[in-house]
Enzyme design. Structure first.
Site, PDB file in Angstrom:
ATOM      1  N   CYS A   2       0.831  -1.184   0.000  1.00  0.00           N
ATOM      2  CA  CYS A   2       0.000   0.000   0.000  1.00  0.00           C
ATOM      3  C   CYS A   2       0.882   1.256   0.000  1.00  0.00           C
ATOM      4  CB  CYS A   2      -0.951   0.090   1.188  1.00  0.00           C
ATOM      5  SG  CYS A   2      -2.068  -1.291   1.312  1.00  0.00           S
ATOM      6  N   TRP A  75      -2.786  -2.906  -1.606  1.00  0.00           N
ATOM      7  CA  TRP A  75      -2.494  -4.336  -1.742  1.00  0.00           C
ATOM      8  C   TRP A  75      -3.286  -4.993  -0.627  1.00  0.00           C
ATOM      9  CZ3 TRP A  75      -0.405  -8.403   1.084  1.00  0.00           C
ATOM     10  CH2 TRP A  75      -0.012  -9.517   0.344  1.00  0.00           C
ATOM     11  N   HIS A 505      17.195 -37.853  -6.462  1.00  0.00           N
ATOM     12  CA  HIS A 505      16.551 -38.196  -5.192  1.00  0.00           C
ATOM     13  C   HIS A 505      15.059 -37.861  -5.203  1.00  0.00           C
ATOM     14  CE1 HIS A 505      20.379 -39.243  -3.459  1.00  0.00           C
ATOM     15  NE2 HIS A 505      20.875 -38.094  -3.876  1.00  0.00           N
TER      16      HIS A 505
END
Ligand code: AGP
Length: 609
Positions: A2, A75, A505
C-alpha cells in the site's frame, strides 16, 4: 504494501499530485486505489478496483477539484479487492483516512466502535481508524489531539494521513513502523510513503520517525510530537533522487530498464570497494571492532534477498573462512533460537522495510544478538535504522516488482564483505585478484546482456509449458533458485529449483518432454558433476536449456540448447549468470503477455506478515 499520499496546495488542484503520486507508488500495491478531496461542494471520494489510471479517469470525469486531499493505492490484506474495501475510508462524512500497514487489534476496536453505534462498510482494519478519530473529534474538534488519542489505542504498524471536512487546510499524519515522509513546497505540502511520489513536486523532504505525529498546513509542519509525546523538530534534507531514474525512458518495462541498468548499478556499488579498498569502514564506523569480535554470521532475508544471502554463504565461508548460516526471516522469527553475542546478524533487503526481515532482526536482538549489519538499497529505511552497521547498495530506484539490479548489487556488497572479513581475519594479504574481478564485472555483465537475442529464441518454448525446472550446483544453485523465482513471479509458470545432484533423489520423476530443464553450468570445478546430472535428464527424454561459458565442451544437440557467456569469470560467475535467467523470465513474460512490472497478487514492498 500500500502507498499513501496527501497534500495541501494553495494554488493548484490537489488531484494532479494525488494521482501522479499514486501512480509512482503503484509498485507498493495495485489492486485498487482512491482519493478523497475537499472541494467547494464538500468532500468527494473516488475509488476504483484496478489500476490508478482507472481511478484517475473517474476523478477527471467527475471534474474533482480541490486544494486538500489524500490518496491510497492498495495491496489487499484485510478484506477482498472491492471498492468498499478501497481507501480512503470515511466516517460520518467528516473524517477521511488513508492507511498503510496493519492495525493488529482492529477486531477489538471494531467491537468497541460498533458498541458506540458505528456501522462498518468495509472489512478493512483501516475503517476503525476513521471511526476512532471521528469519535474523538466530535468531542474535541481538535484533529491533532484526536489522532494522537486514536493512535494510542492502536497496536501494529501504520502510516496514516487524516483530513477533516470542516478543517479544509489541515492534515494530520502519523507514523509507526511504516514509512512516511513530508515534502515541503512553496505554499504547499505533500506527504507520501516514498520519496518517488513527491520529487516531481519538491525535493525538500522530512522523514518522519516511528511514533511521530504531525499537523500540516500549506506552509509546512505546524506541530510535531515524537513517540514520547514531546514536541520535536525534524530537519528537512534535499532529495537527490533523479526523476529520470523513476521514468521508463526508452524502455518498455521497468524490469527491462533495471536489467539493463545492471552494469552501472554494479559498477556504482563496486566503486565503494574499489575507491576505499576492502576496509571495514565501508560498513560503518564501528565495523572494524565488530568484525574483529565476531566468530560467525547469520543472514536473515526474504525472497530474492534470501537468494543473495545463500550465494554469499559460499563467499563468506571460502574467502573469509567464517561460518555462515542463512535463514528465511519469516521462519527464524517464530522458532527458539540460540543467541550468540559473537555472531553478526546480517539482514538483506532492497526496500529496507520488509516486515518479516525487520521482525526477524528485532527478534534476534531481543534474544541477545548484539551485532547487526543491514544491506539495503533504500536510505534511512527501517532496517538500516535498526542496525548497528549499514551498507547501502547503489542500485538506484528499483520499481519493477521482480527484483533484478537490487539482487546483483546485493551480491557485490556481500562479496565485498567477504573479502573485507577475509582481510580482517588474516586470510587475505593481497586483495588485487578480488578488486580486478570487481573491476571487470560491469563489462562481463554487459557481455551477458548481449546474449538477449539468443535468449529470446528460447522464450516461446517456455511460454507453452506449465512448469520448468532450474538446476545448479554449488554457488550457482542460488542463481537457479533466483531464475525459478523470476520465472514464476512474472510468467505464472510453475518453476522449481534443485541442486542438480539432488535430481535423482526425487525431482527426476518430473522430467519428461514437457518439462524444460534450465541448467546453470559454468566452467567451474563442479562442471563434470553438472554434466553427469544433465545426462540423467537427457536419458529420460528431457529438454535441456543450458547457460554456460565458452570452452566448456557442453555440446548442443536437438534437445540440448546452449547459450554461452564469453568467458568464465571465476569467483563472480554467479553474478554474471544471473543476467540470462532474468532475461529468460522477462522474454517468457513478454511471450505470455503478462504484466511484467506488476505481476498479479504481488507488491514490491512487503510490509505485512
Ligand atoms: C523478488 O523478485 C521479489 N519480488 C521478492 O522476493 C523480494 O525480494 C522480497 O519480498 C524481499 O524484499 P526486500 O529485498 O525488499 O526485503
Amino acid at each position: 504494501m500500500c502507498g499513501i499520499v496527501g497534500s495541501i496546495r494553495t494554488n493548484a488542484n490537489v488531484v494532479e499530485f494525488l494521482t501522479d503520486g499514486l501512480k509512482r507508488l503503484e509498485y507498493r500495491g495495485y489492486d485498487s486505489s482512491g482519493i478523497a478531496v475537499q472541494t467547494d461542494n464538500g468532500l468527494k471520494r473516488v475509488r476504483r478496483v484496478g489500476r490508478v489510471a482507472l481511478m484517475e479517469q473517474a476523478a477527471k470525469d467527475k471534474g474533482i477539484y480541490g486544494h486538500t486531499g489524500i490518496g491510497h493505492t492498495r495491496w489487499a490484506t484485510h478484506g477482498g479487492v472491492t471498492e468498499p474495501n478501497a481507501h480512503p475510508h470515511i466516517s460520518g462524512d467528516l473524517i477521511s483516512v488513508v492507511h498503510n500497514g496493519i492495525i493488529e487489534n482492529f477486531e477489538a476496536e471494531r467491537t468497541r466502535l460498533q458498541g458506540l453505534g458505528y456501522v462498518f462498510e468495509s472489512q478493512t482494519d483501516t475503517e476503525v481508524i476513521a471511526h476512532a478519530v471521528h469519535d474523538n473529534y466530535k468531542k474535541t474538534q481538535d484533529l491533532f489531539t484526536t489522532v494522537q488519542q486514536a493512535c494510542a489505542n492502536f497496536h501494529g504498524a501504520y502510516a496514516i494521513a487524516v483530513i477533516a471536512n470542516d478543517k479544509p487546510s489541515q492534515m494530520v499524519v502519523a507514523r509507526m513502523g511504516c514509512p512516511l515522509l513530508i515534502g515541503l513546497g512553496k505554499g504547499e505540502v505533500f506527504i507520501a510513503s516514498d520519496v518517488s511520489a513527491v520529487v516531481a513536486f519538491t525535493r525538500e523532504i522530512i522523514y518522519l520517525e516511528d511514533g511521530d505525529i504531525a499537523q500540516l498546513t500549506a506552509d509546512g509542519v505546524a506541530k510535531l510530537i515524537d513517540k514520547t509525546g514531546k514536541t520535536a523538530t525534524r530537519t528537512a534534507t534535499t532529495s537527490q533522487v533523479s526523476l529520470a531514474s523513476l521514468e521508463l525512458g526508452a524502455y518498455s518495462h521497468f524490469m527491462q530498464k533495471e536489467i539493463y541498468e545492471q552494469p552501472k548499478a554494479v559498477a556504482d556499488t563496486a566503486e565503494i570497494f574499489l575507491d576505499a579498498g576492502f576496509i571495514p569502514q565501508n560498513f560503518g564506523k564501528n565495523a572494524e571492532q565488530v568484525f574483529k569480535e565476531i566468530d560467525s554470521i547469520k543472514i536473515l532475508a526474504c525472497g530474492t534477498s534470501y537468494y543473495s544471502a545463500l550465494t554469499a554463504k559460499y563467499w563468506l565461508e571460502s574467502i573469509a573462512k567464517i561460518a555462515t548460516d542463512v535463514e528465511i526471516a519469516s521462519e527464524y522469527r517464530y522458532r527458539d533460537v540460540i543467541a550468540n553475542p559473537k555472531q553478526l546478524v546480517i539482514t538483506i533487503s532492497q526496500s529496507g522495510e520488509t516486515l518479516d526481515t525487520m521482525e526477524a532482526l528485532k527478534y534476534a536482538q531481543s534474544q541477545g544478538h548484539t551485532h547487526s549489519l543491514a544491506i539495503c538499497n533504500v536510505m534511512e529505511s527501517a532496517l538500516p535504522r535498526a542496525s548497528e552497521l549499514v551498507f547501502y547498495t547503489r542500485a538506484g530506484a528499483e520499481i519493477g516488482v521482480a527484483s533484478t539490479k537490487a539482487f546483483t548489487t546485493q551480491l557485490v556488497a556481500l562479496f565485498g564483505l567477504a573479502v573485507t572479513l577475509g582481510k580482517v581475519r588474516g586470510f587475505i594479504s593481497d586483495d588485487s585478484e578480488y578488486s580486478s574481478a570487481l573491476r571487470s564485472l560491469p563489462n562481463d555483465i554487459q557481455y551477458a546482456l548481449n546474449l538477449e537475442p539468443q535468449i529470446t529464441t528460447w522464450a516461446s518454448k517456455f511460454a507453452e509449458k506449465p512448469s520448468a525446472l532450474f538446476l545448479g550446483r554449488g554457488i550457482h544453485y542460488p542463481i537457479a533458485l533466483e531464475g525459478a523465482l523470476k520465472l514464476k513471479e512474472i510468467t505464472y509458470i510453475h518453476a522449481e529449483s534443485y541442486p542438480a545432484g539432488e535430481l535423482k533423489h526425487g525431482p527426476l520423476a518430473l522430467v519428461d518432454d514437457n518439462m524444460p530443464v534450465v541448467v546453470i553450468a559454468p566452467n567451474d570445478n563442479l562442471l563434470d558433476k553438472v554434466k553427469a546430472n544433465m545426462q540423467e535428464v537427457s536419458a529420460r527424454g528431457g529438454e535441456l536449456f543450458v547457460f554456460s561459458d565458452l570452452d566448456n565442451n557442453v555440446e548442443a544437440s536437438d534437445k540440448v540448447h546452449v547459450i554461452r557467456t564469453p568467458r568464465h569469470v571465476g569467483v563472480l560467475s554467479p553474478i554474471v549468470h544471473t543476467i540470462p535467467v532474468q532475461l529468460l523470465a522477462y522474454h517468457v513474460a513478454l511471450s505470455k503477455g503478462t504484466d511484467v512490472d506488476k505481476p498479479r497478487n504481488l507488491a514490491k514492498s512487503v510490509t505485512v506478515e
